[in-house]
Every structure is written in C-alpha cells, then in structure tokens.
Design a protein around this motif. Structure first.
Motif, PDB file in Angstrom:
ATOM      1  N   PRO A  12      56.057  29.311  38.796  1.00  0.00           N
ATOM      2  CA  PRO A  12      55.965  30.506  38.360  1.00  0.00           C
ATOM      3  C   PRO A  12      57.418  31.189  38.494  1.00  0.00           C
ATOM      4  CG  PRO A  12      54.534  29.936  40.063  1.00  0.00           C
ATOM      5  CD  PRO A  12      55.439  28.786  40.104  1.00  0.00           C
ATOM      6  N   PHE A  13      57.581  32.156  37.339  1.00  0.00           N
ATOM      7  CA  PHE A  13      58.850  32.726  37.486  1.00  0.00           C
ATOM      8  C   PHE A  13      58.580  33.966  38.445  1.00  0.00           C
ATOM      9  CE2 PHE A  13      56.739  34.213  33.282  1.00  0.00           C
ATOM     10  CZ  PHE A  13      56.456  35.696  33.569  1.00  0.00           C
ATOM     11  N   THR A  14      57.344  34.468  38.699  1.00  0.00           N
ATOM     12  CA  THR A  14      56.975  35.582  39.893  1.00  0.00           C
ATOM     13  C   THR A  14      55.685  35.498  40.404  1.00  0.00           C
ATOM     14  OG1 THR A  14      57.251  37.966  40.139  1.00  0.00           O
ATOM     15  CG2 THR A  14      56.163  37.207  38.035  1.00  0.00           C
ATOM     16  N   ASN A  15      55.446  35.651  41.510  1.00  0.00           N
ATOM     17  CA  ASN A  15      54.099  35.821  42.032  1.00  0.00           C
ATOM     18  C   ASN A  15      53.858  36.999  42.910  1.00  0.00           C
ATOM     19  OD1 ASN A  15      54.563  34.989  44.700  1.00  0.00           O
ATOM     20  ND2 ASN A  15      55.208  32.761  43.732  1.00  0.00           N
ATOM     21  N   THR A  16      52.737  37.542  43.144  1.00  0.00           N
ATOM     22  CA  THR A  16      52.659  38.957  43.960  1.00  0.00           C
ATOM     23  C   THR A  16      51.056  38.796  44.287  1.00  0.00           C
ATOM     24  OG1 THR A  16      52.919  41.274  43.943  1.00  0.00           O
ATOM     25  CG2 THR A  16      52.108  40.201  41.843  1.00  0.00           C
ATOM     26  N   HIS A  17      51.021  39.774  45.300  1.00  0.00           N
ATOM     27  CA  HIS A  17      49.740  40.122  45.469  1.00  0.00           C
ATOM     28  C   HIS A  17      49.213  41.669  45.231  1.00  0.00           C
ATOM     29  CE1 HIS A  17      49.570  36.424  48.129  1.00  0.00           C
ATOM     30  NE2 HIS A  17      48.409  36.478  48.657  1.00  0.00           N
ATOM     31  N   ILE A  18      48.373  41.817  44.456  1.00  0.00           N
ATOM     32  CA  ILE A  18      47.810  43.055  44.027  1.00  0.00           C
ATOM     33  C   ILE A  18      46.757  43.486  45.047  1.00  0.00           C
ATOM     34  CG2 ILE A  18      47.020  44.487  42.041  1.00  0.00           C
ATOM     35  CD1 ILE A  18      48.473  42.430  40.007  1.00  0.00           C
ATOM     36  N   ALA A  19      46.804  44.680  45.444  1.00  0.00           N
ATOM     37  CA  ALA A  19      45.685  45.385  46.307  1.00  0.00           C
ATOM     38  C   ALA A  19      44.515  46.082  45.278  1.00  0.00           C
ATOM     39  CB  ALA A  19      45.958  46.621  47.123  1.00  0.00           C
ATOM     40  N   VAL A  20      43.245  45.390  45.300  1.00  0.00           N
ATOM     41  CA  VAL A  20      42.388  45.701  44.273  1.00  0.00           C
ATOM     42  C   VAL A  20      41.159  46.607  44.952  1.00  0.00           C
ATOM     43  CG1 VAL A  20      42.873  43.842  42.529  1.00  0.00           C
ATOM     44  CG2 VAL A  20      41.367  43.421  44.535  1.00  0.00           C
ATOM     45  N   SER A  21      41.223  46.661  46.258  1.00  0.00           N
ATOM     46  CA  SER A  21      40.234  47.576  46.968  1.00  0.00           C
ATOM     47  C   SER A  21      40.944  47.673  48.274  1.00  0.00           C
ATOM     48  CB  SER A  21      39.067  46.951  47.323  1.00  0.00           C
ATOM     49  OG  SER A  21      38.936  45.795  48.023  1.00  0.00           O
ATOM     50  N   GLN A  30      52.734  34.410  37.565  1.00  0.00           N
ATOM     51  CA  GLN A  30      53.007  34.257  36.029  1.00  0.00           C
ATOM     52  C   GLN A  30      54.020  33.034  35.858  1.00  0.00           C
ATOM     53  OE1 GLN A  30      53.907  38.300  34.251  1.00  0.00           O
ATOM     54  NE2 GLN A  30      53.855  38.695  36.438  1.00  0.00           N
ATOM     55  N   CYS A  31      53.600  32.239  34.662  1.00  0.00           N
ATOM     56  CA  CYS A  31      54.566  31.012  34.389  1.00  0.00           C
ATOM     57  C   CYS A  31      54.833  31.166  32.898  1.00  0.00           C
ATOM     58  CB  CYS A  31      53.859  29.853  34.783  1.00  0.00           C
ATOM     59  SG  CYS A  31      53.204  29.794  36.214  1.00  0.00           S
ATOM     60  N   GLY A  32      55.778  30.099  32.496  1.00  0.00           N
ATOM     61  CA  GLY A  32      55.983  29.967  31.251  1.00  0.00           C
ATOM     62  C   GLY A  32      57.056  31.048  30.499  1.00  0.00           C
ATOM     63  N   ASN A  33      56.788  31.514  29.264  1.00  0.00           N
ATOM     64  CA  ASN A  33      57.599  32.571  28.484  1.00  0.00           C
ATOM     65  C   ASN A  33      57.210  33.811  28.999  1.00  0.00           C
ATOM     66  OD1 ASN A  33      58.983  33.901  26.740  1.00  0.00           O
ATOM     67  ND2 ASN A  33      58.357  32.663  24.953  1.00  0.00           N
ATOM     68  N   PHE A  68      45.370  33.389  38.526  1.00  0.00           N
ATOM     69  CA  PHE A  68      44.911  34.321  39.762  1.00  0.00           C
ATOM     70  C   PHE A  68      44.022  33.607  40.776  1.00  0.00           C
ATOM     71  CE2 PHE A  68      41.874  36.296  37.241  1.00  0.00           C
ATOM     72  CZ  PHE A  68      40.832  36.875  38.263  1.00  0.00           C
ATOM     73  N   ASP A  69      43.892  33.943  41.996  1.00  0.00           N
ATOM     74  CA  ASP A  69      43.007  33.702  42.755  1.00  0.00           C
ATOM     75  C   ASP A  69      41.952  34.730  43.008  1.00  0.00           C
ATOM     76  OD1 ASP A  69      44.328  31.060  43.258  1.00  0.00           O
ATOM     77  OD2 ASP A  69      45.224  31.676  45.092  1.00  0.00           O
ATOM     78  N   GLN A  70      40.691  34.382  42.672  1.00  0.00           N
ATOM     79  CA  GLN A  70      39.603  35.390  42.941  1.00  0.00           C
ATOM     80  C   GLN A  70      39.543  36.029  44.164  1.00  0.00           C
ATOM     81  OE1 GLN A  70      36.371  33.350  40.616  1.00  0.00           O
ATOM     82  NE2 GLN A  70      37.862  32.813  38.997  1.00  0.00           N
ATOM     83  N   ARG A  71      38.970  37.114  44.194  1.00  0.00           N
ATOM     84  CA  ARG A  71      38.618  37.544  45.689  1.00  0.00           C
ATOM     85  C   ARG A  71      38.034  36.768  46.617  1.00  0.00           C
ATOM     86  NH1 ARG A  71      36.669  43.790  45.233  1.00  0.00           N
ATOM     87  NH2 ARG A  71      37.648  44.473  43.398  1.00  0.00           N
ATOM     88  N   GLY A  72      38.702  36.307  47.569  1.00  0.00           N
ATOM     89  CA  GLY A  72      38.250  35.634  48.853  1.00  0.00           C
ATOM     90  C   GLY A  72      38.660  33.981  48.587  1.00  0.00           C
ATOM     91  N   CYS A  73      39.186  34.030  47.770  1.00  0.00           N
ATOM     92  CA  CYS A  73      39.897  32.419  47.080  1.00  0.00           C
ATOM     93  C   CYS A  73      41.382  32.251  47.109  1.00  0.00           C
ATOM     94  CB  CYS A  73      39.308  32.202  45.845  1.00  0.00           C
ATOM     95  SG  CYS A  73      37.732  32.615  45.354  1.00  0.00           S
ATOM     96  N   LEU A 101      50.472  44.144  34.304  1.00  0.00           N
ATOM     97  CA  LEU A 101      51.393  43.390  33.683  1.00  0.00           C
ATOM     98  C   LEU A 101      51.762  44.295  32.347  1.00  0.00           C
ATOM     99  CD1 LEU A 101      50.177  39.803  34.306  1.00  0.00           C
ATOM    100  CD2 LEU A 101      51.963  41.215  35.609  1.00  0.00           C
ATOM    101  N   ASN A 102      50.971  45.222  31.874  1.00  0.00           N
ATOM    102  CA  ASN A 102      51.316  45.795  30.614  1.00  0.00           C
ATOM    103  C   ASN A 102      51.036  45.044  29.616  1.00  0.00           C
ATOM    104  OD1 ASN A 102      51.944  48.326  29.158  1.00  0.00           O
ATOM    105  ND2 ASN A 102      53.958  47.707  29.076  1.00  0.00           N
ATOM    106  N   ILE A 103      49.887  44.386  29.568  1.00  0.00           N
ATOM    107  CA  ILE A 103      49.422  43.621  28.433  1.00  0.00           C
ATOM    108  C   ILE A 103      48.309  44.407  27.637  1.00  0.00           C
ATOM    109  CG2 ILE A 103      48.191  41.550  27.996  1.00  0.00           C
ATOM    110  CD1 ILE A 103      49.808  40.203  30.370  1.00  0.00           C
ATOM    111  N   ASN A 104      48.484  44.184  26.211  1.00  0.00           N
ATOM    112  CA  ASN A 104      47.406  44.894  25.501  1.00  0.00           C
ATOM    113  C   ASN A 104      46.195  43.902  25.105  1.00  0.00           C
ATOM    114  OD1 ASN A 104      46.253  46.574  23.540  1.00  0.00           O
ATOM    115  ND2 ASN A 104      47.445  45.568  22.027  1.00  0.00           N
TER     116      ASN A 104
END
Length: 314
Positions: A12-21, A30-33, A68-73, A101-104
């Motif tokens: 990965p060129f970056t990894n993070t945790h996103i609070a979703v609740s 995120q990997c690759g280009n 991404f790892d789904q909730r609880g995973c 990630l600002n993806i359309n």
C-alpha cells in the motif's frame, strides 16, 4: 493475458482507519497507481477481511486499487463487533470511502459474500460503477443457506460430521443457532474452539482439489470472523435475494459485468450465477469447468485476471 500470472506483490502507498460510526472504524488501504483508474475490492465471508494476495488481481500501473476490511473484520475496529453491522451499513461505508478518496466512479470487484455486497452497492449507486466483476455468486436466499448448512453434506459427509461434533443430537436440526450460542459465549474456552471448527468447515469445501490445512491459527481472528459470519447468516445477510435480482435487471443493464463461477462450487452453487446472467443480458458468464469456490483455483484466477485486463479499456 493468455496465461495465469498474478501481478507482482505490491505494498500500500497509504492505509488508514475511517470512523464510520461512533462504534466502528474501518481499515482502508490504497495500492497501485494513485492516479490510476479506481477499483474497489470487496472481500468475502462475511467476516474474512482482505489480504495482500487480493491486490494482485489488478495491474498496479493502471489501477488505483482500494481494499478495506468490513465492519468487525480484519484490522477494522472493534473486531468481531456485530452491533450496527448490516449490509446497508456496509453499502454506506463503501460510499464513505468513495467520498473520502474523492473518487467519482470506480470498478467494483467482489467474490462470494463480496459479490452480494457488490450487487447491493451497485443497485443503490449504479451511477458510480464503471464495471462489475463478480465471483462465486451468493444472494443469501433460504435455499442457498440450506445448501451450505445441510445439503452440502451429500458431497462432504466427513466435513459435515466434523462440524456436528460439539452439537447435541437435539440441536442438529439447527446447527446455525447452536453455533451462535457457542461463538458468542463470553468464555473464550468455549467460543474460540467453536469458531475454529466453524471456519474450518467452510475452508474444507472451498476448492475442487482440497488444500492442506494451515498450522497457523489465531484464535482471536477466528472468533471475530465466525461471529460476523454467523450474525449475517442468521439474518439472511440483511438482503432479499429475489429483490436484488429484480433490481439488477432494472438498474444494471448498462454496466459491463463479468460473472466468474466454478462449476463445482460447493459453497455457492452455480444456479445463482446463472440466474444473474439471465437477468443481465450484457453480462458475460464464465463457468469454469474445473473449479470450486476459491478465487485462487487456476481457471477462476485466470478468468478474473482476464476481466480486470479487459476493463482497462473502459
């Protein structure tokens, strides 16, 4: 791509945790280009989590690869948590990732339970999907669950009997609920061995040619996986499979779709893949003649790689 060749391992060129609740934080990598065409990988289970090998289905020079790892995973927190954990929550999480990630628009790739989640997401957000690649189709209908938790014993009596070892005769008509009492027990001397046995059952019927068991077992990981999976199966994965087929027929006909299915898939039998292909005339159904459920069987792996190569043209 004419011969089987996974792409090289990439980090990965970056990894993070996103609070979703207030309760859940999901792991995203995120990997690759980073400037490439986005693709999101949806892992199976429910409960499994993603792994480094799954990055290798995609050309890292062309694709911006998101897992991404789904909730609880996996690495998401808290592990094994089933509160506020439904398919609708996971669909919302996918949208949260896209916006974060600002993806359309992006390609969507999912296998087994990940194919269910991919369809649920595409049905809700068709305008965001460039293509669908689906493997080992599963719509969590009652007859599909009945196959996995009972009828598959016609082909795998040994594996089924191993699953039944801790189940009293009086509870063998409802193995799912009995295992739920075990894996959700607060006593890990009860819950962890039950989780390991539960997960081993699915692993033993994954491939056309059985693979050797791994000696590495992490009790905490096995417990989290089993708890999430049993929670979802007890609720038919919070989806209506027949409605999903109808919605797909109405909403997804403009989306290029590849369906890859092992002819001898004992976890998710081929009928569901065939039904989806009938609902989506534009879809390409690839019935791999010498494969079971695993994505890593040669014919299945090749078909998935071919699909990601083909969709580089979109």
């Amino acid at each position: 791509m004419s011969t089987l060749c996974l792409y090289p391992e990439c980090q990965p060129f970056t990894n993070t945790h996103i609070a979703v609740s207030p309760l859940h934080s999901i792991y995203v990598e995120q990997c690759g280009n980073p400037h490439g065409v986005p693709v999101i990988f949806l892992h199976g289970g429910p409960g499994s989590g993603c792994n480094p090998g799954q990055r290798r289905f995609f050309d890292p020079e062309h694709y911006h690869i998101i897992l991404f790892d789904q909730r609880g995973c996996g690495r998401s927190q808290p592990p094994g948590e089933t509160s506020n954990n439904t398919t609708a929550d996971l669909v919302a999480d996918i949208e949260t990732i896209r916006q974060h990630l600002n993806i359309n628009r992006w390609h969507v790739f999912g296998g087994s339970w990940g194919s269910t989640l991919a369809l649920a997401y595409a049905n809700s957000h068709a305008g965001r999907v460039i293509s669908l690649t689906l493997r080992g189709l599963f719509l969590s209908r009652q007859h599909e669950i009945a196959w996995f938790l009972g009828q598959v014993a016609l082909f795998f009596p040994e594996a089924w009997q191993q699953l039944l070892v801790p189940v009293p005769a009086s509870h063998q008509e409802n193995v799912l609920d009995y295992y739920a009492t075990l894996v959700f027990d607060a006593d890990t001397s009860i819950s962890v061995p039950a989780a390991i046995r539960w997960n081993a059952f699915e692993s033993s019927i994954m491939s056309l040619i059985p693979k050797a068991d791994s000696n590495e077992v992490n009790g905490a990981v096995e417990l989290a996986r089993a708890r999430v999976q049993i929670h979802y199966i007890q609720h038919l994965c919070f989806v209506d499979g027949e409605q999903m087929l109808r919605e797909a027929a109405n909403q997804l006909r403009a989306i290029p779709t590849t369906i890859v299915q092992g002819r001898y898939d004992m976890v998710c039998p081929p009928q569901t893949a065939w039904e989806l292909s009938q609902a989506l005339p534009q879809a390409t159904l690839i019935m791999v003649p010498d494969a079971g459920h695993s994505a890593m069987e040669p014919g299945t792996c090749q078909a998935l790689l071919n699909a990601t190569e083909q969709y580089k043209q979109l």
